[in-house]
Enzyme design. Structure first.
Site, short mmCIF file in Angstrom:
data_model
loop_
_atom_site.label_atom_id
_atom_site.label_comp_id
_atom_site.label_asym_id
_atom_site.label_seq_id
_atom_site.Cartn_x
_atom_site.Cartn_y
_atom_site.Cartn_z
N CYS A 74 -0.57 4.09 2.16
CA CYS A 74 -0.39 3.91 3.61
C CYS A 74 1.05 4.17 4.03
CB CYS A 74 -0.75 2.50 4.04
SG CYS A 74 -2.18 1.80 3.26
N ASP A 75 1.99 3.63 3.26
CA ASP A 75 3.38 3.60 3.73
C ASP A 75 4.32 4.53 2.98
OD1 ASP A 75 2.56 1.62 5.48
OD2 ASP A 75 2.98 0.01 4.06
N CYS A 90 0.83 -1.22 0.00
CA CYS A 90 0.00 0.00 0.00
C CYS A 90 0.86 1.26 0.00
CB CYS A 90 -0.92 -0.02 1.21
SG CYS A 90 -1.92 1.46 1.36
#
Ligand code: NDP
Length: 459
Positions: free
Chosen positions: A186-187, A183
């Protein structure tokens, strides 16, 4: 004569038998042998249970709720589904460019507005062998399990990201969560100014490369074929970005690190067989996904790849069980086609409910007001919004909602400025758990109840 009589008699018996048989089967087919009148509809019985909170599930919820069926949607661990991980969605009609999280937040709000009940729970098992169908659901927050029943069920559990299966990826010695990610949204923030690689040649790889290029120093796209599969309109723009480099015919053989973080990937050119080390800080996987159907094993028909087989429109092999979205779609896998499936599934579920004689008013003895349920359950946190008066902290940004969750141990507060944070910490006089999240980041929002639970557990 005697023989003739015997023959006539046998024929008559067969004819009557065939008539009765056809008549019985016809009744079974038209009403499926199921009748809502024969069952007890208690507070744990729902006319429609939707499993999955992505575009398919939420669209089903909107349609069922608008038709007054008061569905329950079990949204699982990823509210909004996989699309929340997409940085930019360019093909949702009416939205030229919107983040996946924002789009899903809007659709979720819409479902709530129509009266759908959405629970932060996941389905751990289903029993489709007897009707009403039985499901065991587990609270994401407390881990507590409960049993519910469904007259109609819509499976919209989406898909699970694929992994490469190479050394260094997962497992005890792997770097998943320490440099390997599925992701970018997300990261990605952890790779500001660093070097990252993305594996894959589909739309996800392109969209993620576009996102990561604004953060990372270098973005390498590793495509195993000599061409992209992606059809996304932003492909041309992404590929001309100065810090994006494409490696065609390239496969990852191993992900290597220093024990704490990723340092490089061993890659090979599958045409020349030339092997090399690509120094990287992070590796993002965008290599597609597989249907999330493992927990239905043996209960509804799936194909050899795990996709639910549809009999007619969204109808599965089980009466009253419908499937929508990626879980039954090996081909299109678009948010908009999932939403379309969700609509069809809801309409078919309504037809099914009418056939079994379900009357809306009779079902779902679920209190309208969520607070009533929460208040009954002393172990659950009661979410109050707007905030509890006596603990109110002035809001500096009026457009941001201040959500306070009050339990018997104290108060958990969402803070929207550093001044509020300082004040709250000074005044608390005890260790504090602070959850930072951005309004656009659905995965971050998912952490909120987990932090609440931790704060409560550790007082
Ligand atoms: P796709 O299945 O479309 O693409 C997967 C990519 O990963 C392919 O290039 C595939 O290669 C490659 N791949 C698969 N396995 C491996 C492996 N073991 N090693 C190396 N490469 C591998 O998945 P996506 O997640 O990109 O997209 C899924 C769906 O979602 C698609 O329909 C897509 O259009 C849609 N989508 C749309 C977006 C949008 O904004 N419109 C954004 C993101 C997704 P190969 O081609 O060789 O099989």
């Amino acid at each position: 004569m005697a023989v003739n009589f015997k023959l006539i008699g046998t024929t008559l018996v067969l004819a009557v038998g065939a008539f009765i048989g056809r008549g019985w089967r016809k009744e079974k087919v038209s009403a499926m042998g199921l009748s809502a009148k024969d069952i007890v509809i208690d507070k744990d019985t729902y006319s429609g249970v939707i499993i999955g909170g992505g575009p398919a599930g939420l669209t089903s919820a909107i349609y069922l709720a608008q038709a007054q069926y008061k569905p329950l949607l079990v949204e699982g661990k990823t509210p909004g589904g996989a699309l929340t991980q997409s940085h930019a969605v360019h093909n949702w009609p009416g939205e030229k460019n919107i983040s996946g999280a924002k789009l899903m937040e809007q659709i979720r709000d819409h479902a709530l507005h129509t009266g759908a009940k959405i629970e932060s729970e996941e389905v751990v098992s289903v029993d489709f062998s007897a009707w009403p169908y039985k499901l065991t659901v587990k609270s994401i927050l407390s881990g507590k399990e409960r049993g519910i029943k469904a007259l109609a069920c819509i499976v919209a559990t989406g898909s699970i990201p694929n992994f490469l299966g190479v050394p260094g990826e997962r497992g005890d010695d792997g770097y998943f969560g320490r440099g390997v990610s599925t992701c970018a949204v997300c990261d990605g923030i952890f790779y500001r100014g660093k070097i990252v690689a993305i594996v894959g040649g589909g739309d996800s790889a392109i969209v993620e490369a576009g996102y990561l290029s604004s953060l990372a120093k270098e973005v390498h796209i590793l495509v195993r074929k000599e061409a992209f599969r992606a059809a996304n309109g932003v492909k041309d723009r992404v590929l001309t970005l100065p810090n994006v480099k494409v490696h065609f015919n390239t496969e990852v053989q191993e992900i290597v690190g220093d024990g704490k973080k990723v340092t490089h990937a061993k890659i090979v050119n599958n045409k020349t067989n030339e092997e090399s080390d690509l120094p990287i800080d992070g590796l993002f996987l965008a290599i597609g996904s597989h249907p999330n159907t493992a927990f239905f094993a043996g209960q509804i028909e799936c194909d050899q790849n795990g996709y639910i087989i549809l009999k007619k429109d969204q109808q599965t092999s089980k009466d009253g069980v419908f499937a929508a979205g990626d879980v039954a779609d090996p081909i299109y896998k678009q948010a908009i086609t999932s939403a379309g499936d969700g609509c069809r599934a809801a309409l078919q579920a309504m037809e099914f409910l009418q056939k079994v004689g379900f009357v809306q008013e009779k079902g779902n003895l679920v209190p309208e007001d969520e607070k009533t349920i929460k208040a009954e359950d002393k172990t659950e946190t009661v979410i109050v919004n707007p905030p509890v008066a006596e603990k109110k902290i002035p809001q500096e940004e009026p457009e941001q909602k201040l959500v306070m969750a009050k339990d018997t141990d104290g108060t958990v507060i969402t803070i929207s400025s550093s001044d509020q944070l300082e004040k709250a910490l000074k005044e608390s006089g005890r260790p504090a758990v602070v959850d930072f999240y951005a309004t656009w980041c659905m995965p971050c929002k998912m952490m909120h109840p987990i932090y609440e639970a931790l704060a409560k557990t550790f007082s």
